[in-house]
Design a protein around this motif. Structure first.
Motif, PDB file in Angstrom:
ATOM      1  N   ARG A 159       5.989   3.908  -2.242  1.00 46.79           N
ATOM      2  CA  ARG A 159       6.636   4.003  -3.186  1.00 46.79           C
ATOM      3  C   ARG A 159       7.250   2.739  -3.733  1.00 46.79           C
ATOM      4  O   ARG A 159       8.043   2.203  -4.807  1.00 46.79           O
ATOM      5  CB  ARG A 159       8.389   4.432  -2.143  1.00 46.79           C
ATOM      6  N   ILE A 160       6.189   1.920  -2.895  1.00 50.11           N
ATOM      7  CA  ILE A 160       6.604   0.444  -3.023  1.00 50.11           C
ATOM      8  C   ILE A 160       6.283  -0.036  -4.142  1.00 50.11           C
ATOM      9  O   ILE A 160       6.193  -0.900  -5.663  1.00 50.11           O
ATOM     10  CB  ILE A 160       5.932  -0.407  -1.983  1.00 50.11           C
ATOM     11  N   ARG A 161       5.045   1.014  -4.480  1.00 46.85           N
ATOM     12  CA  ARG A 161       4.669   0.496  -5.878  1.00 46.85           C
ATOM     13  C   ARG A 161       4.598   0.920  -7.276  1.00 46.85           C
ATOM     14  O   ARG A 161       4.783   0.931  -8.059  1.00 46.85           O
ATOM     15  CB  ARG A 161       2.864   0.954  -5.783  1.00 46.85           C
ATOM     16  N   LEU A 162       5.423   2.202  -6.820  1.00 52.36           N
ATOM     17  CA  LEU A 162       6.627   2.744  -7.640  1.00 52.36           C
ATOM     18  C   LEU A 162       7.585   2.255  -8.248  1.00 52.36           C
ATOM     19  O   LEU A 162       7.343   1.841  -9.160  1.00 52.36           O
ATOM     20  CB  LEU A 162       6.583   4.323  -7.926  1.00 52.36           C
ATOM     21  N   LEU A 163       7.986   1.239  -7.419  1.00 54.28           N
ATOM     22  CA  LEU A 163       9.026   0.737  -7.482  1.00 54.28           C
ATOM     23  C   LEU A 163       8.665  -0.837  -7.850  1.00 54.28           C
ATOM     24  O   LEU A 163       9.067  -0.796  -9.021  1.00 54.28           O
ATOM     25  CB  LEU A 163       9.617  -0.125  -5.643  1.00 54.28           C
ATOM     26  N   VAL A 164       7.466  -1.194  -7.982  1.00 49.34           N
ATOM     27  CA  VAL A 164       6.690  -2.779  -8.881  1.00 49.34           C
ATOM     28  C   VAL A 164       7.176  -2.164  -9.982  1.00 49.34           C
ATOM     29  O   VAL A 164       7.000  -3.086 -10.976  1.00 49.34           O
ATOM     30  CB  VAL A 164       6.189  -2.549  -7.642  1.00 49.34           C
ATOM     31  N   LEU A 165       5.606  -1.111 -10.786  1.00 52.07           N
ATOM     32  CA  LEU A 165       5.205  -0.482 -11.652  1.00 52.07           C
ATOM     33  C   LEU A 165       7.126  -0.560 -12.696  1.00 52.07           C
ATOM     34  O   LEU A 165       7.372  -0.585 -13.512  1.00 52.07           O
ATOM     35  CB  LEU A 165       4.779   0.500 -11.518  1.00 52.07           C
ATOM     36  N   ALA A 166       8.344   0.689 -12.249  1.00 50.41           N
ATOM     37  CA  ALA A 166       9.505   0.437 -12.590  1.00 50.41           C
ATOM     38  C   ALA A 166      10.520  -0.863 -12.887  1.00 50.41           C
ATOM     39  O   ALA A 166      11.067  -0.913 -13.895  1.00 50.41           O
ATOM     40  CB  ALA A 166       9.954   1.690 -11.136  1.00 50.41           C
ATOM     41  N   CYS A 167      10.449  -1.792 -11.985  1.00 51.45           N
ATOM     42  CA  CYS A 167      10.848  -2.645 -12.422  1.00 51.45           C
ATOM     43  C   CYS A 167      10.061  -3.570 -13.591  1.00 51.45           C
ATOM     44  O   CYS A 167      10.887  -4.298 -14.177  1.00 51.45           O
ATOM     45  CB  CYS A 167      10.836  -3.767 -10.834  1.00 51.45           C
ATOM     46  N   TRP A 168       8.892  -3.272 -13.631  1.00 53.19           N
ATOM     47  CA  TRP A 168       8.402  -5.018 -14.378  1.00 53.19           C
ATOM     48  C   TRP A 168       8.422  -3.637 -16.185  1.00 53.19           C
ATOM     49  O   TRP A 168       8.098  -4.414 -17.123  1.00 53.19           O
ATOM     50  CB  TRP A 168       7.344  -4.524 -14.147  1.00 53.19           C
ATOM     51  N   LEU A 169       8.657  -2.357 -15.451  1.00 46.88           N
ATOM     52  CA  LEU A 169       8.378  -1.530 -17.158  1.00 46.88           C
ATOM     53  C   LEU A 169       9.473  -1.147 -17.957  1.00 46.88           C
ATOM     54  O   LEU A 169       9.968  -1.100 -18.689  1.00 46.88           O
ATOM     55  CB  LEU A 169       7.360  -0.168 -17.410  1.00 46.88           C
ATOM     56  N   ALA A 170      10.510  -0.576 -16.428  1.00 48.60           N
ATOM     57  CA  ALA A 170      11.439  -0.391 -17.457  1.00 48.60           C
ATOM     58  C   ALA A 170      12.795  -1.114 -17.731  1.00 48.60           C
ATOM     59  O   ALA A 170      13.645  -0.638 -19.049  1.00 48.60           O
ATOM     60  CB  ALA A 170      11.951   1.558 -15.988  1.00 48.60           C
ATOM     61  N   PRO A 171      13.228  -2.442 -17.155  1.00 48.36           N
ATOM     62  CA  PRO A 171      14.354  -3.054 -17.821  1.00 48.36           C
ATOM     63  C   PRO A 171      13.483  -2.786 -19.569  1.00 48.36           C
ATOM     64  O   PRO A 171      14.720  -3.348 -20.301  1.00 48.36           O
ATOM     65  CB  PRO A 171      14.326  -3.493 -16.916  1.00 48.36           C
ATOM     66  N   GLY A 172      11.852  -3.271 -19.636  1.00 46.79           N
ATOM     67  CA  GLY A 172      11.920  -3.806 -20.885  1.00 46.79           C
ATOM     68  C   GLY A 172      11.858  -2.831 -21.403  1.00 46.79           C
ATOM     69  O   GLY A 172      12.278  -3.222 -23.375  1.00 46.79           O
ATOM     70  N   SER A 188       0.730  -1.400  -0.258  1.00 42.34           N
ATOM     71  CA  SER A 188      -0.026  -0.335  -0.089  1.00 42.34           C
ATOM     72  C   SER A 188       1.149   1.491  -0.024  1.00 42.34           C
ATOM     73  O   SER A 188       0.192   2.505  -0.231  1.00 42.34           O
ATOM     74  CB  SER A 188      -0.746  -0.245   0.939  1.00 42.34           C
ATOM     75  N   GLN A 189       1.853   0.967   0.551  1.00 40.87           N
ATOM     76  CA  GLN A 189       2.745   2.439   0.301  1.00 40.87           C
ATOM     77  C   GLN A 189       3.637   2.958  -1.046  1.00 40.87           C
ATOM     78  O   GLN A 189       3.205   1.711  -1.996  1.00 40.87           O
ATOM     79  CB  GLN A 189       4.297   2.036   1.304  1.00 40.87           C
TER      80      GLN A 189
END
Length: 467
Positions: free
Chosen positions: A50-63, A47-48
């Motif tokens: 910053r955690i949601r932002l990190l999950v989104l970044a890790c699943w989208l940014a590398p690709g 629910s934090q």
């Protein structure tokens, strides 16, 4: 019943001291199951923002990064497998792994594991949590498992996103390994998966250190930064010409030893040792964090963490673990750097033979085998007066080979930059028609010359004795 309720209301209005926290195991102190507390802690983490932002970044940014780089004219050739990003989509997740091991994963463990206990200190919610759960052991287990789950989700996102981005942009094609051999798409996919799984071990080690810092340092920001600082120190140490045993004893060595999966035969010794050492660090740091957490006095509202003494008690066992690991591994791995002339010559000759065959295929020349080529390499370290061992960018090697049906001996010159971890970059220095130019002219147009510049890996551990 009415009197007791009235008394409780009066106590609340007068601000009297709340009822003491029931001791764990006391009669009537019903404990909440770990699974229920785990779900609660997991929801708190997710629910934090910053955690949601990190999950989104890790699943989208590398690709997106891999797909963008693979469409550019220039490639990150200074990164392992970066020079092959135009050739196959399986190079993308390995480039992401190299970056993640150095920067992304230490920062992720700091944000997740380094804050999982300290957040309660900042918010002052420990007493409420203890009253609800009534078991410090269950609270620790639930928080540690929740942090681990989020970290696994983030690591999986980095791996999957990098692979999907590369495959969509380039496709599933063979990958050139660190010995110059061509890996089939299926073999490359399996080794990429194993490399990311091996990277989980040092990530868990940093997560354990993060838990320890979060417990021992309380609301201090140093607890949040501890995993990143430890990773930075380890990374700086890996750049130094340390003995192999000391290098293997560091908790983050598995972030680089996955390179051995892409040689033939696979260099599994350093990888397995690195994974085992990282797991030992993860278990030791987590148990220390648990011991400090269970010793904490939660009955005093003024206490916001165990304090400096607890931090010292947590750091000393890990320092001892490092000394013991180095003492055990040094006699087995040797006291030198592991970079020796015969190893450099052997690795260079094997890689050149495989890449020469690849170049032969590109130029539509008659096929030749490694046995027919009889490739050999002779290396020195800048001068005959310098002992040819140890890392450095002053290695100079002469490669010779023979073609079937000819008596002349082919010769090529390479400048080698050998890193302390065994990785080397071979830069061709002529002749032009072999390795002196970065392009070769094929029937379909110009193509990258595989012999111009390539990566390789040296086995740092001594070869097992035969007989």
């Amino acid at each position: 019943m009415t009197a007791s309720r009235t008394g409780a209301d009066a106590a609340g209005r007068t601000g009297s001291t709340p009822a003491p926290i029931p001791a764990p195991g006391a009669p009537g102190a019903g404990r909440v199951p770990v699974a229920r507390v785990y779900r609660f802690e997991l929801v708190k983490l997710v629910s934090q923002w910053r955690i949601r932002l990190l999950v989104l970044a890790c699943w989208l940014a590398p690709g997106l990064f891999v797909a963008a780089v693979e469409q550019q004219g220039t490639l990150p050739t200074d990164t392992l497998f970066g020079r092959w990003m135009h050739a196959t989509g399986w190079a993308g997740p390995l480039v992401v792994l190299g970056f993640a091991g150095s920067w992304a994963l230490p920062l992720l463990t700091s944000v997740v594991a380094g804050d999982v206990f300290a957040a309660e200190d900042r918010l002052g919610t420990w007493r409420h949590l203890l009253v609800a759960v009534r078991s410090p052991r269950r609270i620790f287990a639930a928080k540690a498992l929740a942090g681990l789950s989020v970290l696994v989700l983030l690591v999986a996102g980095l791996a999957v996103s990098g692979a999907v981005g590369g495959l969509l942009a380039v496709g599933s094609h063979p990958l050139v390994g660190l010995d110059g051999d061509l890996l089939s798409p299926g073999d490359a996919a399996l080794r990429v998966l194993l490399a990311w799984l091996c990277a989980l071990a040092p990530t868990l080690a940093l997560a354990g250190i993060g838990l320890l810092g979060s417990v021992a340092l309380g609301r201090s920001p140093m607890g949040l930064l501890l995993p990143a600082l430890v990773a930075l120190v380890v990374q700086l140490a890996q750049m130094m010409p340390l003995p192999v045993g000391v290098r293997l004893a560091l908790p983050g060595y598995a972030f680089v030893s996955w390179n051995g999966l892409f040689t033939g035969p696979a260099q599994l010794g350093p990888l397995l040792v690195g994974v085992a050492v990282s797991l030992v660090w993860a278990v030791a740091a987590t148990l220390l964090a648990r011991a400090l957490f269970l010793r904490r006095d939660f009955t005093s509202p003024a206490q916001d963490g165990p304090g400096r003494r607890a931090a010292l008690l947590g750091a000393l066992p890990l320092a001892g673990l490092l000394l013991v690991s180095a003492g055990v591994l040094t006699p087995l791995a040797g006291s030198g750097s592991g970079v020796e002339r015969d190893k450099v010559e052997r690795a260079l000759a094997v890689a050149f033979a495989h890449l020469y065959r690849l170049q032969t295929t590109e130029l539509n020349r008659p096929e030749v085998t490694e046995e027919q080529l009889r490739v050999a390499a002779s290396c020195d370290k800048g001068s005959t007066l310098v002992v040819p061992e140890g890392p450095g960018n002053d290695w100079r090697c002469t490669v010779t080979w023979h073609l079937p049906g000819t008596e002349a001996t082919g010769t090529a010159i390479y400048q080698l930059d050998v890193a302390p971890d065994g990785r080397f970059v071979a830069d061709g220095d002529g002749p032009k028609e072999v390795n002196g130019y970065f392009l070769v002219r094929t029937s379909t147009g110009d193509a990258p010359n595989p012999l111009w510049q390539f990566d390789g890996n040296i086995e740092l551990l001594p070869a097992p004795s035969k007989g």
